[in-house]
Scaffold this active site. Structure first.
Site, mmCIF file in Angstrom:
data_model
loop_
_atom_site.group_PDB
_atom_site.id
_atom_site.type_symbol
_atom_site.label_atom_id
_atom_site.label_comp_id
_atom_site.label_asym_id
_atom_site.label_seq_id
_atom_site.Cartn_x
_atom_site.Cartn_y
_atom_site.Cartn_z
ATOM 1 N N LYS A 79 0.851 -1.197 0.000
ATOM 2 C CA LYS A 79 0.000 0.000 0.000
ATOM 3 C C LYS A 79 0.885 1.244 0.000
ATOM 4 O O LYS A 79 1.921 1.285 0.684
ATOM 5 C CB LYS A 79 -0.906 -0.034 1.246
ATOM 6 C CG LYS A 79 -1.957 1.063 1.289
ATOM 7 C CD LYS A 79 -2.857 0.957 2.526
ATOM 8 C CE LYS A 79 -3.958 2.013 2.520
ATOM 9 N NZ LYS A 79 -4.848 1.928 3.704
ATOM 10 N N SER A 159 -9.955 2.242 2.658
ATOM 11 C CA SER A 159 -9.004 2.905 1.800
ATOM 12 C C SER A 159 -8.015 1.975 1.091
ATOM 13 O O SER A 159 -7.375 2.391 0.131
ATOM 14 C CB SER A 159 -8.205 3.908 2.626
ATOM 15 O OG SER A 159 -7.403 3.250 3.588
ATOM 16 N N SER A 183 -10.441 0.045 6.931
ATOM 17 C CA SER A 183 -9.795 0.058 5.614
ATOM 18 C C SER A 183 -9.126 -1.233 5.158
ATOM 19 O O SER A 183 -8.705 -1.321 4.012
ATOM 20 C CB SER A 183 -8.762 1.173 5.563
ATOM 21 O OG SER A 183 -9.395 2.379 5.279
#
Ligand code: GLN
Length: 494
Positions: A79, A159, A183
């Site tokens: 990420k 997210s 998330s």
């Protein structure tokens, strides 16, 4: 042989150990898949092919020398929130343009120590604020899943939308992600993947771009419960560089996966039965209860009375911490700088141009709730409510509950540009009603795919555990995964 990219992480690990293929071959297969799919899915914001090939080569050499590590040769996506030395790290924000840190986050360093290969950086909501991956400066990620009756593009959740999409579309063997309010777990549910937010303090936050420091926690997204357990074992561990990191030994989480649920008591919180909850979510939940019972668990209704305050409390605490954490992006030290007539003007122009709408909204809310005169009414009160939420869980665990089962999300994946959510940010925030409580209480939470909705889209269940008892979540999650017995492979349209 099956396509290399379609092997689970555990199977790829066996294949590498048995010398059926090399780390270089596995990495090349993933790089080719990314090249084909990324223009459609937008899961990666940076592909580090050069680094990936070098790391895969080094892995093959280690294996030949008899020095293979636990994740040797396993290609992972990272990420964009994790600091990776000398490599694109922008939290999917314009304000971090061109930022390449001088440091490596502890979690990614742990993965490289164990031999993993970095394929690239994954798209996400800007600064991890969002539930649909639509706030990214790099544009939305497209969910590899589509409804059976439609070709409309859906969101992968957020997210960690890039992480979830990449795992689901076979563009990495597993991915790192972070979870401040949901998330990891919400994108897992939207893409038919497994995600765990470990106990606060289990993974070091050092070197990860901070959103809300008292809630942020890193964890893996993977295709199976076993794969998630393998990844977490490498990611976790005490780190003196993070003062909230727990000085506890990391169990071999994979060893707990087949432990079963016999003798466990699973709590079903009545407050999670929300008004207007779709019938199929309720049905999924009942199905999960039946599976756990059938495998020997005792199921008991419990009450977590402060649940209804969790989301409003989160939207005070998280923006408050974010407004403080994001104060450092002022055009001086990192990324973007927009010239102004004096330094104040430069700060203002840089922040106005560098932050997207949702991030600005959070900074404004956070600044407001922390301001003199409002601090006691909002921030201090929210901290007190947070304690009450935590106590609800403590009371349930003290009463003999080993883990709690809830739905992961109130719906399946929704459409890109959904009008309702666009018009009303609170509708977007509601995606996390079942997950934020877990961050507020610092507990571990695992999302596991458990069924499909009427249109064939994946739905997930959530298991919440006692502090530092991720093992029970892996064991119970595996029971759900096995009982569901469904194939969570998206139809490949990209
Ligand atoms: N959707 C939530 C938010 O926008 C949670 C995000 C997260 O967990 N990083 O704040």
């Amino acid at each position: 042989m099956t396509e290399l990219t379609k092997l689970s992480l555990a199977a790829a690990r066996r294949g590498l150990a048995d010398k059926q293929f090399s780390a270089v071959e596995l990495t090349e297969a993933y790089l080719a898949a990314i090249e084909r799919a990324n223009p459609k899915l937008n899961a990666y914001v940076a592909v580090t092919a050069h680094e990936a090939r070098a790391m895969a080569n080094a892995s093959d050499e280690r294996r030949a020398a008899g020095d293979a590590r636990p994740l040797d040769g396993i290609p992972l996506g990272i990420k964009d929130l994790f600091g990776t030395k000398g490599v694109h790290t922008q939290a999917a924000s314009h304000i971090l343009d061109g930022f390449k840190p001088e440091y490596e986050s502890t979690v990614t360093a742990n993965l490289w120590r164990d031999g993993a290969v970095m394929l690239g950086k994954l798209n996400m909501d800007e600064f991890a604020m969002g539930s649909s991956n639509e706030t990214s400066y790099y544009g939305p990620v497209i969910n590899p899943w589509r409804a059976e009756d439609s070709n409309a593009n859906l969101v992968p959740g957020g997210s960690s939308g890039g992480s979830a999409a990449a795992v689901s579309a076979w563009l990495c063997a597993g991915a790192t992600a972070t979870d401040t309010g949901g998330s990891i777990r919400q994108p897992a549910a939207f893409t038919g993947t497994v995600g765990i937010k470990p106990t606060y303090g289990r993974c070091s936050r050092w070197g990860i771009v901070a959103f809300a420091s008292s809630l942020d926690q890193a964890g893996p997204l993977a295709r199976t419960v076993e794969d998630a357990a393998i990844l977490l074992t490498s990611m976790a561990g005490f780190d003196p560089k993070d003062s909230t990191s727990a000085e506890l030994a990391v169990p071999d989480f994979a060893a707990a996966v087949e432990r079963g649920v016999k003798g466990l008591t699973i709590g079903i919180p009545r407050e999670y039965r929300m008004d207007g909850m779709p019938e199929e979510i309720e049905r999924l939940w009942q199905q999960g209860i039946a599976w756990l019972k059938a495998e020997g668990a005792t199921v008991r209704d419990i009450s977590l009375p402060h649940t209804r305050y969790a989301l409003p409390t989160y939207y005070i605490i998280a923006p408050a911490e974010a407004s403080s954490n994001l104060a450092r992006y002022d055009g001086v030290k990192y990324g973007l700088r927009v010239a102004g007539k004096d330094i104040t003007d430069m700060y203002e122009l840089t922040r106005a141009k560098g932050f997207g709408r949702e991030v600005k909204r959070r900074v404004m809310i956070g600044t407001y709730v922390l301001s003199a005169g409002y601090y006691d009414a909002y921030y201090v009160r929210a901290q007190k409510v947070r304690t009450l939420i935590k106590r609800d869980f403590e009371a349930a665990f003290a009463d003999g509950i080993d883990a709690i089962l809830t739905p992961a999300t109130p719906s399946a994946a929704f459409g890109i540009g959904d009008e309702d959510m666009r018009a009303d940010p609170v509708k977007m925030y509601l995606n996390d009603v079942f997950t934020v409580t877990v961050n507020m209480a610092g507990l571990p939470g695992l999302a596991v795919p458990a069924g499909k909705d009427a249109r064939g889209l994946p739905l997930g269940l959530q298991l919440i555990g006692r502090p530092f008892d991720e093992e029970t979540l892996f064991a119970a999650g595996r029971v759900i995964e096995r009982s569901a017995g469904l194939d969570f492979s998206p139809r490949q349209w990209w």
